[in-house]
Design a protein around this motif. Structure first.
Motif, PDB file in Angstrom:
ATOM      1  N   PRO A   7       1.923  11.646   8.583  1.00  0.00           N
ATOM      2  CA  PRO A   7       2.395  10.376   9.426  1.00  0.00           C
ATOM      3  C   PRO A   7       1.436   9.602   9.795  1.00  0.00           C
ATOM      4  N   SER A   8       1.889   8.499  10.290  1.00  0.00           N
ATOM      5  CA  SER A   8       0.739   7.307  10.683  1.00  0.00           C
ATOM      6  C   SER A   8       0.305   7.859  11.973  1.00  0.00           C
ATOM      7  N   PRO A   9      -1.236   7.769  12.072  1.00  0.00           N
ATOM      8  CA  PRO A   9      -1.773   8.319  13.464  1.00  0.00           C
ATOM      9  C   PRO A   9      -1.278   7.421  14.692  1.00  0.00           C
ATOM     10  N   THR A  10      -1.525   8.123  15.634  1.00  0.00           N
ATOM     11  CA  THR A  10      -1.558   7.385  16.942  1.00  0.00           C
ATOM     12  C   THR A  10      -2.849   6.991  17.291  1.00  0.00           C
ATOM     13  N   SER A 169      12.998  -5.423  -0.330  1.00  0.00           N
ATOM     14  CA  SER A 169      12.820  -6.696   0.802  1.00  0.00           C
ATOM     15  C   SER A 169      11.962  -7.045   1.424  1.00  0.00           C
ATOM     16  N   ALA A 170      11.143  -5.966   1.894  1.00  0.00           N
ATOM     17  CA  ALA A 170      10.036  -6.283   2.768  1.00  0.00           C
ATOM     18  C   ALA A 170       8.766  -6.679   1.832  1.00  0.00           C
ATOM     19  N   GLN A 171       8.895  -6.208   0.549  1.00  0.00           N
ATOM     20  CA  GLN A 171       7.846  -6.968  -0.513  1.00  0.00           C
ATOM     21  C   GLN A 171       7.995  -8.377  -0.812  1.00  0.00           C
ATOM     22  N   LYS A 172       9.301  -8.626  -0.911  1.00  0.00           N
ATOM     23  CA  LYS A 172       9.826  -9.961  -1.010  1.00  0.00           C
ATOM     24  C   LYS A 172       9.344 -10.957   0.064  1.00  0.00           C
ATOM     25  N   ALA A 173       9.732 -10.271   0.974  1.00  0.00           N
ATOM     26  CA  ALA A 173       9.199 -11.161   2.437  1.00  0.00           C
ATOM     27  C   ALA A 173       7.693 -11.508   2.677  1.00  0.00           C
ATOM     28  N   ALA A 174       6.841 -10.495   2.083  1.00  0.00           N
ATOM     29  CA  ALA A 174       5.380 -10.563   2.191  1.00  0.00           C
ATOM     30  C   ALA A 174       4.755 -11.768   1.255  1.00  0.00           C
ATOM     31  N   LEU A 175       5.438 -11.817   0.326  1.00  0.00           N
ATOM     32  CA  LEU A 175       4.708 -12.899  -0.945  1.00  0.00           C
ATOM     33  C   LEU A 175       4.672 -14.288  -0.344  1.00  0.00           C
ATOM     34  N   PRO A 176       5.878 -14.731   0.363  1.00  0.00           N
ATOM     35  CA  PRO A 176       5.695 -16.090   0.742  1.00  0.00           C
ATOM     36  C   PRO A 176       4.565 -16.473   1.808  1.00  0.00           C
ATOM     37  N   LEU A 177       3.945 -15.443   2.291  1.00  0.00           N
ATOM     38  CA  LEU A 177       2.742 -15.357   3.224  1.00  0.00           C
ATOM     39  C   LEU A 177       1.289 -15.287   2.686  1.00  0.00           C
ATOM     40  N   TRP A 329      -3.396  -4.105  15.005  1.00  0.00           N
ATOM     41  CA  TRP A 329      -3.971  -3.894  13.639  1.00  0.00           C
ATOM     42  C   TRP A 329      -3.396  -2.713  12.859  1.00  0.00           C
ATOM     43  N   SER A 330      -3.135  -1.515  13.747  1.00  0.00           N
ATOM     44  CA  SER A 330      -2.608  -0.460  13.076  1.00  0.00           C
ATOM     45  C   SER A 330      -1.483  -0.434  12.663  1.00  0.00           C
ATOM     46  N   PHE A 337       0.674  -0.536  -2.957  1.00  0.00           N
ATOM     47  CA  PHE A 337      -0.114   0.668  -3.135  1.00  0.00           C
ATOM     48  C   PHE A 337       0.750   1.388  -3.955  1.00  0.00           C
ATOM     49  N   SER A 338       0.285   2.156  -4.932  1.00  0.00           N
ATOM     50  CA  SER A 338       0.940   3.273  -5.628  1.00  0.00           C
ATOM     51  C   SER A 338      -0.155   4.351  -5.689  1.00  0.00           C
ATOM     52  N   ASN A 339       0.556   5.640  -5.834  1.00  0.00           N
ATOM     53  CA  ASN A 339      -0.344   6.968  -5.908  1.00  0.00           C
ATOM     54  C   ASN A 339      -0.814   7.399  -7.376  1.00  0.00           C
ATOM     55  N   ALA A 340      -1.370   8.632  -7.493  1.00  0.00           N
ATOM     56  CA  ALA A 340      -1.836   8.846  -9.000  1.00  0.00           C
ATOM     57  C   ALA A 340      -0.792   8.998  -9.863  1.00  0.00           C
ATOM     58  N   LYS A 341       0.787   9.228  -9.329  1.00  0.00           N
ATOM     59  CA  LYS A 341       1.809   9.286 -10.271  1.00  0.00           C
ATOM     60  C   LYS A 341       2.685   7.779 -10.293  1.00  0.00           C
ATOM     61  N   GLY A 342       1.900   6.910  -9.866  1.00  0.00           N
ATOM     62  CA  GLY A 342       2.426   5.514  -9.864  1.00  0.00           C
ATOM     63  C   GLY A 342       3.680   5.426  -9.080  1.00  0.00           C
ATOM     64  N   GLU A 343       3.767   6.149  -7.943  1.00  0.00           N
ATOM     65  CA  GLU A 343       4.733   6.009  -7.132  1.00  0.00           C
ATOM     66  C   GLU A 343       4.366   5.168  -5.797  1.00  0.00           C
ATOM     67  N   PRO A 344       5.222   4.669  -5.122  1.00  0.00           N
ATOM     68  CA  PRO A 344       5.065   3.910  -3.800  1.00  0.00           C
ATOM     69  C   PRO A 344       4.261   4.913  -2.997  1.00  0.00           C
ATOM     70  N   VAL A 345       3.376   4.745  -2.222  1.00  0.00           N
ATOM     71  CA  VAL A 345       2.725   5.538  -1.176  1.00  0.00           C
ATOM     72  C   VAL A 345       3.328   5.491   0.104  1.00  0.00           C
ATOM     73  N   SER A 346       3.249   6.563   0.791  1.00  0.00           N
ATOM     74  CA  SER A 346       3.861   6.815   2.060  1.00  0.00           C
ATOM     75  C   SER A 346       3.059   6.274   3.313  1.00  0.00           C
ATOM     76  N   GLN A 347       1.841   6.021   2.910  1.00  0.00           N
ATOM     77  CA  GLN A 347       0.810   5.678   3.963  1.00  0.00           C
ATOM     78  C   GLN A 347       0.777   3.988   3.991  1.00  0.00           C
ATOM     79  N   THR A 348       1.679   3.540   4.666  1.00  0.00           N
ATOM     80  CA  THR A 348       1.934   2.000   4.478  1.00  0.00           C
ATOM     81  C   THR A 348       1.368   1.404   5.609  1.00  0.00           C
ATOM     82  N   LYS A 349       0.644   1.646   6.682  1.00  0.00           N
ATOM     83  CA  LYS A 349       0.126   1.183   7.787  1.00  0.00           C
ATOM     84  C   LYS A 349      -1.454   1.142   7.581  1.00  0.00           C
ATOM     85  N   ALA A 350      -2.091  -0.245   8.261  1.00  0.00           N
ATOM     86  CA  ALA A 350      -3.380  -0.260   8.061  1.00  0.00           C
ATOM     87  C   ALA A 350      -4.011   0.957   8.963  1.00  0.00           C
TER      88      ALA A 350
END
Length: 524
Positions: A7-10, A169-177, A329-330, A337-350
């Motif tokens: 999980p994302s670290p504290t 929807s989150a990816q689509k919202a990021a593209l206009p930025l 920041w975090s 990002f995708s992993n070695a199997k071409g799947e979306p990664v679960s680590q999605t935070k800086a």
């Protein structure tokens, strides 16, 4: 393979992980149980196992051969950089650490080498393209790569249409930025046509002309690296007149921001510029990861982040933002990002990439390691900032622009201490056609004093209109050149040629001159 997703670290986890990393790298004998599993070797190091480059080539060939619908395809991986990468803000290094890490695990899987780790290129030690990078698929002019934009579009157009249809929807919202329009497949192809370079111009430097130019050598010399590593602040506030910091300055999101620290202004941008061949090769564009040398270049930048972390820890300084800034920041989302199997990664935070522990690697020794002192306190310099009077604003072909800042000689003298970090900050008002332009920054200590080359500027990752600030180390020799109580430091920005925008024909008309809007001398 990498370890199981976590999980994302504290905030406490991040601080502890960063401190543990710094201790293990600075004192490996004390923390042998924490020795990383993978080592990233400097490409010219005789100790580097030959299998490293063999596996890199094998993995690239596999990625090039994958269908355009596969996220692990080499060109699809480069598209992630185009869609999402940050420049000029405090996520610059963290995002690229993630980008290299996920490519690395993919190459490890596809090459069949369970010990593979990306090599890095120490351009300070070796300011020329390593000969190995002209071999086989390590050169983007190799026949395994797609030779022209038209052939690329024919092969990839259906896959790009499907990719856009698959975005969340989150990816689509990021593209206009993004600083350029990428919200539809039509936008994508319009932008990519300017950033795809037909063979034999896929790389600007060649086996017969491998040396970095003199301006880039200024940007990668040891004094510039030392100045970058001595930067004590993780990131600046992003306010006008505030310092950039080591990572570049805070911004609203990782697709915005235009205040660059020494590491990004200097070696990052200028090596891209040199490898981009004056605006006519992949490395000058946001589609630069098509060139395999991209990952060796960014590996060295990531290594210098680990050096900075060790230095900060030794001096008892923070290695991450503090308080609410750490949360901001975090929590920034990295969604492509995708992993070695071409799947979306679960680590999605800086914050998942604040330390190297996720990918479990370290680096062989390189330039800048000597900047890590023995643990102990250090006297902090008092910040001093001096704004220049801009005397000539337009940076035109054959014409320098710049201004004069009156700096107390005592401030220059005090900046000569080992832990000070005097810099000149140059703000340019840029337009769309300034991408790829290059400048040299000269500083003299008043009338009659010979100008000293402080560094260079390459406009990279800033394709939109508006101001961009670049940070260049102030030459140490200026302190000895001071003859009075106040030194009128004269800063000049000199154009290096007039390259066209990426993708434009070499005969395209020159763009309007960029303008110098502000110059500051910072002696802290």
């Amino acid at each position: 393979m990498i370890r199981t997703a976590r999980p994302s670290p504290t905030r406490r986890d991040l601080l502890a992980a960063g401190a543990a990393l710094a201790v293990s790298q600075a004192f490996p004998s004390v923390a042998s149980a924490q020795t990383p599993k993978f080592r990233r070797w400097e490409i010219t190091d005789p100790a580097m196992p030959p299998r490293v480059l063999a596996s890199y080539k094998a993995g690239i060939k596999k990625m090039l051969a994958l269908p355009p619908t596969d996220p692990r395809n080499w060109y699809r991986n480069a598209i992630v950089h185009l869609l999402d990468c940050p420049h000029g803000n405090w996520w610059f290094l963290g995002w690229h650490r993630a980008y290299l890490g996920w490519l690395e695990v993919t190459l490890r899987d596809l090459s069949g080498d369970p010990e593979f780790a990306l090599p890095y290129w120490d351009w300070t030690k070796t300011p020329r393209v390593p000969p190995a990078m002209f071999d086989d698929v390590l050169d983007p002019n190799n026949g395994a790569f797609i030779p022209t934009f038209q052939k690329f579009k024919t092969a990839f157009e259906p896959a790009i249409t499907a990719l856009y249809a698959s975005f969340s929807s989150a990816q689509k919202a990021a593209l206009p930025l993004r600083p350029f329009p990428l919200t539809t497949p039509a936008d994508f192809w319009q932008i990519l046509e300017q950033m795809f370079f037909d063979q034999p111009s896929a790389r600007g430097l060649t086996a017969t002309n491998p040396d970095l130019d003199s301006s880039t050598r200024l940007a990668v010399r040891m004094s510039t690296i030392s100045s970058a590593v001595r930067t004590s602040l993780f990131a600046g506030s992003g306010a006008v007149g505030a310092p950039a910091g080591f990572q570049s300055a805070k911004a609203a999101n990782h697709s915005s921001g235009s205040i660059k620290g020494i590491l990004e202004s200097g070696p990052h941008d200028n090596v891209h510029g040199a490898m981009g061949g004056g605006g006519v090769a992949f490395m000058i564009s946001m589609y630069s990861p098509v060139d395999p040398i991209f990952f060796l270049h960014h590996g060295n930048l990531d290594r210098l982040w680990t050096v900075w972390t060790r230095r900060q820890t030794a001096l008892g300084r923070p290695i991450l933002p503090q308080g609410a800034d750490l949360t901001a920041w975090s929590d920034e989302k990295f969604l492509f990002f995708s992993n070695a199997k071409g799947e979306p990664v679960s680590q999605t935070k800086a914050g998942d990439y604040a330390a190297t522990v996720l990918f479990d690697y370290d680096y062989s020794p390189g330039s800048g390691d000597d900047q890590v002192p023995a643990p102990g306190p250090v006297a902090e310099a008092s910040p001093q900032v001096f704004s220049a009077r801009v005397t000539s604003a337009a940076v035109e072909a054959g014409t320098a622009a710049g201004g004069i800042a009156d700096v107390p000689a005592a401030a220059l003298a005090s900046s000569a201490s080992a832990d000070s970090n005097p810099v000149v900050e140059v703000t340019l008002n840029l337009g769309h056609d300034d991408a790829g332009r290059r400048f040299r920054v000269l500083v003299s200590a008043g009338p009659g004093s010979a100008p000293v080359a402080a560094g260079a500027i390459t406009v990279f990752g800033h394709p939109h209109h508006g101001p961009a600030t670049f940070t260049v180390p102030l030459p140490d020799s200026l302190a000895s050149a001071a003859t009075g109580a106040t030194v009128p430091l004269d800063v000049r920005v000199v154009p290096i040629g007039t390259p066209p925008r990426p993708g434009a024909a070499p005969t395209a008309a020159a763009a309007p001159a960029p303008l110098v809007s502000a110059i500051r001398i910072r002696t802290d």
